[in-house]
Design a protein around this motif. Sequence first.
Motif, PDB file in Angstrom:
ATOM      1  N   VAL A 167      27.457 -39.272  21.762  1.00  0.00           N
ATOM      2  CA  VAL A 167      26.016 -39.226  21.517  1.00  0.00           C
ATOM      3  C   VAL A 167      25.570 -37.796  21.235  1.00  0.00           C
ATOM      4  O   VAL A 167      24.782 -37.548  20.316  1.00  0.00           O
ATOM      5  CB  VAL A 167      25.253 -39.811  22.724  1.00  0.00           C
ATOM      6  N   ARG A 168      26.086 -36.847  22.006  1.00  0.00           N
ATOM      7  CA  ARG A 168      25.736 -35.449  21.773  1.00  0.00           C
ATOM      8  C   ARG A 168      26.067 -35.038  20.342  1.00  0.00           C
ATOM      9  O   ARG A 168      25.252 -34.381  19.669  1.00  0.00           O
ATOM     10  CB  ARG A 168      26.475 -34.545  22.756  1.00  0.00           C
ATOM     11  N   ASP A 169      27.228 -35.409  19.861  1.00  0.00           N
ATOM     12  CA  ASP A 169      27.616 -35.060  18.493  1.00  0.00           C
ATOM     13  C   ASP A 169      26.645 -35.662  17.474  1.00  0.00           C
ATOM     14  O   ASP A 169      26.282 -35.014  16.479  1.00  0.00           O
ATOM     15  CB  ASP A 169      29.038 -35.554  18.209  1.00  0.00           C
ATOM     16  N   GLN A 170      26.217 -36.894  17.718  1.00  0.00           N
ATOM     17  CA  GLN A 170      25.270 -37.534  16.794  1.00  0.00           C
ATOM     18  C   GLN A 170      23.923 -36.800  16.783  1.00  0.00           C
ATOM     19  O   GLN A 170      23.320 -36.601  15.729  1.00  0.00           O
ATOM     20  CB  GLN A 170      25.051 -38.995  17.193  1.00  0.00           C
ATOM     21  N   LEU A 171      23.458 -36.415  17.954  1.00  0.00           N
ATOM     22  CA  LEU A 171      22.146 -35.776  18.043  1.00  0.00           C
ATOM     23  C   LEU A 171      22.158 -34.381  17.437  1.00  0.00           C
ATOM     24  O   LEU A 171      21.152 -33.933  16.866  1.00  0.00           O
ATOM     25  CB  LEU A 171      21.679 -35.722  19.502  1.00  0.00           C
ATOM     26  N   LEU A 172      23.270 -33.700  17.548  1.00  0.00           N
ATOM     27  CA  LEU A 172      23.357 -32.354  16.965  1.00  0.00           C
ATOM     28  C   LEU A 172      23.423 -32.393  15.438  1.00  0.00           C
ATOM     29  O   LEU A 172      23.254 -31.361  14.789  1.00  0.00           O
ATOM     30  CB  LEU A 172      24.575 -31.621  17.524  1.00  0.00           C
ATOM     31  N   ALA A 173      23.626 -33.580  14.876  1.00  0.00           N
ATOM     32  CA  ALA A 173      23.748 -33.705  13.425  1.00  0.00           C
ATOM     33  C   ALA A 173      22.437 -34.088  12.754  1.00  0.00           C
ATOM     34  O   ALA A 173      22.412 -34.290  11.534  1.00  0.00           O
ATOM     35  CB  ALA A 173      24.823 -34.746  13.092  1.00  0.00           C
ATOM     36  N   VAL A 174      21.329 -34.209  13.525  1.00  0.00           N
ATOM     37  CA  VAL A 174      20.046 -34.603  12.948  1.00  0.00           C
ATOM     38  C   VAL A 174      19.014 -33.496  13.164  1.00  0.00           C
ATOM     39  O   VAL A 174      19.244 -32.517  13.873  1.00  0.00           O
ATOM     40  CB  VAL A 174      19.537 -35.926  13.569  1.00  0.00           C
ATOM     41  N   ASP A 175      17.858 -33.664  12.514  1.00  0.00           N
ATOM     42  CA  ASP A 175      16.778 -32.681  12.642  1.00  0.00           C
ATOM     43  C   ASP A 175      15.881 -32.937  13.843  1.00  0.00           C
ATOM     44  O   ASP A 175      15.228 -32.023  14.353  1.00  0.00           O
ATOM     45  CB  ASP A 175      15.911 -32.686  11.380  1.00  0.00           C
ATOM     46  N   GLY A 176      15.819 -34.196  14.272  1.00  0.00           N
ATOM     47  CA  GLY A 176      14.944 -34.530  15.381  1.00  0.00           C
ATOM     48  C   GLY A 176      15.437 -35.754  16.127  1.00  0.00           C
ATOM     49  O   GLY A 176      16.232 -36.548  15.603  1.00  0.00           O
ATOM     50  N   VAL A 177      14.963 -35.899  17.359  1.00  0.00           N
ATOM     51  CA  VAL A 177      15.376 -37.007  18.219  1.00  0.00           C
ATOM     52  C   VAL A 177      14.134 -37.608  18.867  1.00  0.00           C
ATOM     53  O   VAL A 177      13.340 -36.890  19.498  1.00  0.00           O
ATOM     54  CB  VAL A 177      16.345 -36.545  19.324  1.00  0.00           C
TER      55      VAL A 177
ATOM     56  N   LEU B 249      21.385 -37.633  31.234  1.00  0.00           N
ATOM     57  CA  LEU B 249      20.801 -37.563  29.897  1.00  0.00           C
ATOM     58  C   LEU B 249      19.914 -36.340  29.714  1.00  0.00           C
ATOM     59  O   LEU B 249      19.963 -35.689  28.658  1.00  0.00           O
ATOM     60  CB  LEU B 249      19.991 -38.829  29.622  1.00  0.00           C
ATOM     61  N   ASP B 250      19.093 -36.012  30.704  1.00  0.00           N
ATOM     62  CA  ASP B 250      18.143 -34.923  30.519  1.00  0.00           C
ATOM     63  C   ASP B 250      18.824 -33.579  30.233  1.00  0.00           C
ATOM     64  O   ASP B 250      18.408 -32.854  29.324  1.00  0.00           O
ATOM     65  CB  ASP B 250      17.218 -34.821  31.730  1.00  0.00           C
ATOM     66  N   PRO B 251      19.893 -33.202  30.955  1.00  0.00           N
ATOM     67  CA  PRO B 251      20.597 -31.966  30.578  1.00  0.00           C
ATOM     68  C   PRO B 251      21.180 -32.026  29.168  1.00  0.00           C
ATOM     69  O   PRO B 251      21.196 -31.007  28.453  1.00  0.00           O
ATOM     70  CB  PRO B 251      21.699 -31.843  31.633  1.00  0.00           C
ATOM     71  N   LEU B 252      21.659 -33.192  28.774  1.00  0.00           N
ATOM     72  CA  LEU B 252      22.190 -33.341  27.413  1.00  0.00           C
ATOM     73  C   LEU B 252      21.088 -33.074  26.387  1.00  0.00           C
ATOM     74  O   LEU B 252      21.301 -32.361  25.396  1.00  0.00           O
ATOM     75  CB  LEU B 252      22.781 -34.735  27.242  1.00  0.00           C
ATOM     76  N   LEU B 253      19.895 -33.634  26.614  1.00  0.00           N
ATOM     77  CA  LEU B 253      18.796 -33.440  25.672  1.00  0.00           C
ATOM     78  C   LEU B 253      18.338 -31.979  25.652  1.00  0.00           C
ATOM     79  O   LEU B 253      17.976 -31.455  24.585  1.00  0.00           O
ATOM     80  CB  LEU B 253      17.637 -34.359  26.028  1.00  0.00           C
ATOM     81  N   ARG B 254      18.341 -31.330  26.804  1.00  0.00           N
ATOM     82  CA  ARG B 254      17.999 -29.898  26.823  1.00  0.00           C
ATOM     83  C   ARG B 254      19.004 -29.095  26.001  1.00  0.00           C
ATOM     84  O   ARG B 254      18.632 -28.190  25.255  1.00  0.00           O
ATOM     85  CB  ARG B 254      17.972 -29.385  28.263  1.00  0.00           C
ATOM     86  N   GLU B 255      20.276 -29.435  26.143  1.00  0.00           N
ATOM     87  CA  GLU B 255      21.324 -28.743  25.384  1.00  0.00           C
ATOM     88  C   GLU B 255      21.131 -28.945  23.884  1.00  0.00           C
ATOM     89  O   GLU B 255      21.218 -27.992  23.090  1.00  0.00           O
ATOM     90  CB  GLU B 255      22.692 -29.266  25.819  1.00  0.00           C
ATOM     91  N   VAL B 256      20.840 -30.175  23.487  1.00  0.00           N
ATOM     92  CA  VAL B 256      20.626 -30.466  22.072  1.00  0.00           C
ATOM     93  C   VAL B 256      19.426 -29.691  21.539  1.00  0.00           C
ATOM     94  O   VAL B 256      19.483 -29.062  20.473  1.00  0.00           O
ATOM     95  CB  VAL B 256      20.436 -31.985  21.869  1.00  0.00           C
ATOM     96  N   ALA B 257      18.320 -29.729  22.281  1.00  0.00           N
ATOM     97  CA  ALA B 257      17.110 -29.039  21.829  1.00  0.00           C
ATOM     98  C   ALA B 257      17.337 -27.542  21.716  1.00  0.00           C
ATOM     99  O   ALA B 257      16.799 -26.885  20.811  1.00  0.00           O
ATOM    100  CB  ALA B 257      15.959 -29.332  22.784  1.00  0.00           C
TER     101      ALA B 257
END
Length: 359
Positions: free
Chosen positions: A61-71, A87-95
């Motif tokens: 999921v992290r790889d997918q989110l890093l490949a887009v402009d927004g989530v 999930l929340d730390p993952l989203l912070r990392e992506v952002a």
Amino acid sequence: MDTERHSPLRHTVAILSRGDAAARRDATAQNSRFVRVFEALAVVGIDARPVIYDEIFADAVRDQLLAVDGVLVWVDPIHQGKTREALDPLLREVAAQGPWVSAHPDVILKMGVKDVLYRTRHLGWGADTHRYDTAASFRDEFPARLQANGPRVLKQNRGNGGQGVWKVEALPNADGMVRVLHAQRGSLPEDMPLDAFLARCEPYFGWGGCVIDQAFQPRLPDGMIRCYMSGAKVAGFGHQLIKALIPPPPEGPDAPEAQPGPRIMRGPDASQFQALRRSMEDQWTPQLMDTLGIDEPSLPAIWDADFLYGPRDATGTDTYVLCEINASSCFAIPDDAPAAIARTVKHRLLRTQAVRSGA
């Protein structure tokens, strides 16, 4: 002329929701419950793709989110025993690495928790509200407040679906005894010692960090008004005759009379809610941002404020009492909301792009 080189690139957005491996394998825009959001994003030129999350495949999921402009995130705080702890730390990392995330976990921790009821109690939507930061302060302060002020509603800081929300009232002529009713569907009133109930609530301090205490609103049977927001603008309303915290009829909690009524959705221009709309857009949302230190671009692309009817004022006009803000997973939504979400998302992505380019 090389038209491909000179045409603008389409933005890409992931719509993130929780599911198992089968849901992840089979996910499409067409079979998603967010299909109308996908369609609205396409209208404004944004390519959206479904992304299904679970802890067991978080790396993918992290790889997918890093490949887009927004989530865009639709994940409840608690779902079948699972929380957003991973999930929340993952989203912070992506952002932090570039993609715009809505709602950002840090924004949820400010506005999408019950503590917002205490922090904004001075606004026009406020009521008699208190916060207990420890189990010890809860035990010390709550019994006297319950005895002096009548029925109370206790709320764990993070939760959904009525989990950890209780109506509590002292039983007359029964020292130290209370009647409690959980807000989850199917619950029945229980009479028990207050000490036992306080012990039942102690785990809430470990998960959410605090417990919020509000006065019970006698007009609860008149229903709840859900004000849907996209950024700082109203995107619609929903009115529902709820049954949470109302004792079930003699036939029991499964009887038809015990079930909540349908949520009647309205657009942002619904005449009966224009006073509430003006308050939300002109006063309460700007005051909320100021109180919590949130700027407008950080407000979620979709969130809602749930109101109960408060006491009528001297002229007989309705007042409103905030009982919850939903920012983690606001769904279902009114018919007007997908287009409002799409407009907000496009504006936010263009703003993010301009900031990155230094424009």
